[in-house]
Design an enzyme around this catalytic site. Structure first.
Site, mmCIF file in Angstrom:
data_model
loop_
_atom_site.group_PDB
_atom_site.id
_atom_site.type_symbol
_atom_site.label_atom_id
_atom_site.label_comp_id
_atom_site.label_asym_id
_atom_site.label_seq_id
_atom_site.Cartn_x
_atom_site.Cartn_y
_atom_site.Cartn_z
ATOM 1 N N PHE A 194 -10.690 35.561 -45.882
ATOM 2 C CA PHE A 194 -10.352 35.775 -44.472
ATOM 3 C C PHE A 194 -9.220 36.790 -44.400
ATOM 4 O O PHE A 194 -8.115 36.528 -44.868
ATOM 5 C CB PHE A 194 -9.937 34.487 -43.746
ATOM 6 N N LYS A 226 2.222 37.185 -39.748
ATOM 7 C CA LYS A 226 2.551 35.823 -39.323
ATOM 8 C C LYS A 226 4.056 35.499 -39.371
ATOM 9 O O LYS A 226 4.779 35.860 -38.463
ATOM 10 C CB LYS A 226 1.707 34.825 -40.115
ATOM 11 N N ASP A 259 -3.074 40.053 -49.936
ATOM 12 C CA ASP A 259 -2.957 39.672 -48.532
ATOM 13 C C ASP A 259 -2.156 38.374 -48.480
ATOM 14 O O ASP A 259 -2.687 37.291 -48.698
ATOM 15 C CB ASP A 259 -4.343 39.501 -47.901
HETATM 16 C C1 LIG Z 1 -4.205 35.218 -40.172
HETATM 17 C C2 LIG Z 1 -4.600 36.096 -41.313
HETATM 18 C C3 LIG Z 1 -4.930 37.452 -41.139
HETATM 19 C C4 LIG Z 1 -5.052 38.081 -39.775
HETATM 20 O O1 LIG Z 1 -3.876 38.074 -39.043
HETATM 21 P P1 LIG Z 1 -3.933 38.308 -37.455
HETATM 22 O O2 LIG Z 1 -2.491 38.430 -37.066
HETATM 23 O O3 LIG Z 1 -4.607 37.114 -36.858
HETATM 24 O O4 LIG Z 1 -4.708 39.551 -37.227
HETATM 25 C C5 LIG Z 1 -5.191 38.227 -42.256
HETATM 26 N N1 LIG Z 1 -5.144 37.684 -43.486
HETATM 27 C C6 LIG Z 1 -4.861 36.392 -43.699
HETATM 28 C C7 LIG Z 1 -4.824 35.863 -45.096
HETATM 29 C C8 LIG Z 1 -4.590 35.540 -42.628
HETATM 30 O O5 LIG Z 1 -4.336 34.248 -42.831
#
Ligand SMILES: *Cc1c(COP(=O)(O)O)cnc(C)c1O
Length: 423
Positions: free
Chosen positions: A143, A271, A229
């Protein structure tokens, strides 16, 4: 039970909002620290923390102050001009994470897009890959956000069905599979490996202890960029500043010296970078990668704005000053051991997994497929908010400021709920 007031507000969203979420039926109006309150005044422990954006706790005074003060002074200039906040933030964040440069964006998905663009441009201009041929390896169950390019390499039908045509240039391999990665990295035109150190959305899939270090090494050996990520796992959540730090045992003032941990070539943050008060994301890399992007080739109207810069410094300082990394590590271990104790006496929950305070339980729901959702409804009645992810998995991710006493109370709520639960 929901009152008329709550039901009216739920109906309002249902009537006028797109139906792209399926929220738990609770309408929140206030947050402070580890707690949120609904419109009827009922208080809950927040065990989702806005998908780990609120690591520092709701309405953190220092972060809120930074937001308000800067909003009253200068909110947005665009990058057409310099502002007197961005440079200081860039110095702070690159120093903290040990990279030459940062590229500021707003949402996690934008930062992932930025990392993909950076990796591709680097491949064509530094590695000599033929134009439009670059391939980035990703993992099944990934994700990384919701843009058209990112969902092109999602393996979740909910995320990508009927949103095609899909962007080419990605190759999915199984998660936590080093032989598959080694094979993929040897294919022609493979230039990077984009990976979550723990797959959060997929259900807190925690890979083998040596997966990240081996992946890092394989990328180096094969001339591919290792792209982490850490939008969900980063900034203390898993009991280290970054999940790629693993068990390096660095303490909070670790200088993050280059190459002393499984340092990615490109690091993606979001985040908790703002403590949840504002969308702030970032991509970090060293000069030989970052400087392939020249003026005019990438950007964002809001990226690097003065509010974001001030908020991000305050959010990162809070993690450091309040020892949130150590707290997440210590209380995470305690939480999992307590869950294992509960699991040993219950057949409703199959297992617990995770790291630091990013954990999940796997619910035994082969019969109805609704058990995890119903368990979350029961937890809500008992004063704890959590959300199922991918069917039978419930993620437990409280703010990292939670105390031993509070988490003990939460464990009691979870135990009581599981023991009284009828499928
Ligand atoms: C939440 C998330 C995203 C996307 O972030 P948004 O601010 O919702 O666009 C990308 N990568 C990971 C691992 C995430 O948990």
């Amino acid at each position: 039970m929901e009152t008329n007031r709550a039901n009216n507000l739920i109906e309002l969203e249902d009537k006028f909002g797109a139906h792209n979420y399926h929220p738990l039926p609770v309408v929140l109006t206030k947050g402070e620290g580890v707690f949120v309150w609904d419109v009827d005044g009922k208080k809950y422990f927040d065990f989702l923390s806005a998908y780990s954006a609120v690591n520092q706790g709701h309405c953190h005074p220092r972060i809120t102050k930074a937001l308000i003060d800067q909003a009253k002074t200068l909110a947005l200039t665009s990058r057409a001009f310099y502002n007197d906040c961005l440079g200081e933030y860039e110095k702070y964040v690159t120093n903290l994470f040990g990279f030459d440069k940062v590229l500021p964006m707003n949402t996690g998905a934008e930062a992932v897009e930025t990392a993909i663009k950076l990796c591709r441009k680097w491949a064509y201009e530094k590695k000599g890959i033929a134009e439009n041929q670059a391939v980035i390896v990703v993992c099944d169950g990934n994700f990384h956000g919701r843009t058209t390019t990112i969902i092109s390499f999602s393996t979740d039908p909910d995320s990508n069905k009927n949103f095609g045509p899909y962007a080419p240039g990605f190759l999915a391999i199984p998660y936590d599979d080093i032989p598959a990665l080694e094979k993929a990295l040897k294919l022609p035109n493979v230039v990077g490996f984009l990976v979550e150190p723990i797959q959060g959305e997929a259900g807190v899939y925690t890979p083998s202890d040596d997966f990240i270090s081996k992946a890092r090494l394989l990328c180096t050996e094969n001339g591919a960029l290792f792209i982490a990520d850490e939008v969900q796992t980063g900034i203390g959540r898993t009991g280290s500043l970054l999940a790629v730090c693993g068990n390096c045992n660095c303490e909070q003032n670790c200088e993050r010296q280059k190459n002393t941990y499984n340092r990615p070539d490109i690091l993606i943050l979001g985040k908790a970078l703002s403590g949840g008060v504002y969308p702030v994301s970032a991509v970090l890399a060293d000069d030989e990668i970052m400087l392939v992007i020249k003026p005019g080739q990438h950007g964002s109207t809001f990226g690097g704005n003065p509010i974001a810069a001030k908020v991000a410094i305050a959010a990162l300082e809070a993690v450091n000053d309040e020892n949130l990394i150590q707290n997440a590590r210590k209380l995470g271990a305690f939480f999992r051991s307590e869950m294992n104790r509960i699991i040993s006496k219950s057949d409703l929950v199959l297992k617990v997994r995770g790291k630091g305070l990013l954990n999940a339980i796997v619910v035994n729901d082969s019969e109805t497929g609704k058990t995890a959702w119903n368990l979350c409804l029961a937890l809500k009645e008992n004063g704890l908010l959590a959300k199922p992810t991918h069917g039978n998995i419930i993620r437990f991710a409280p703010p990292l400021i939670i105390t031993k006493e509070q988490i003990t109370e939460c464990i009691q709520i979870i135990e009581k709920t599981i023991n009284s639960f009828k499928k």
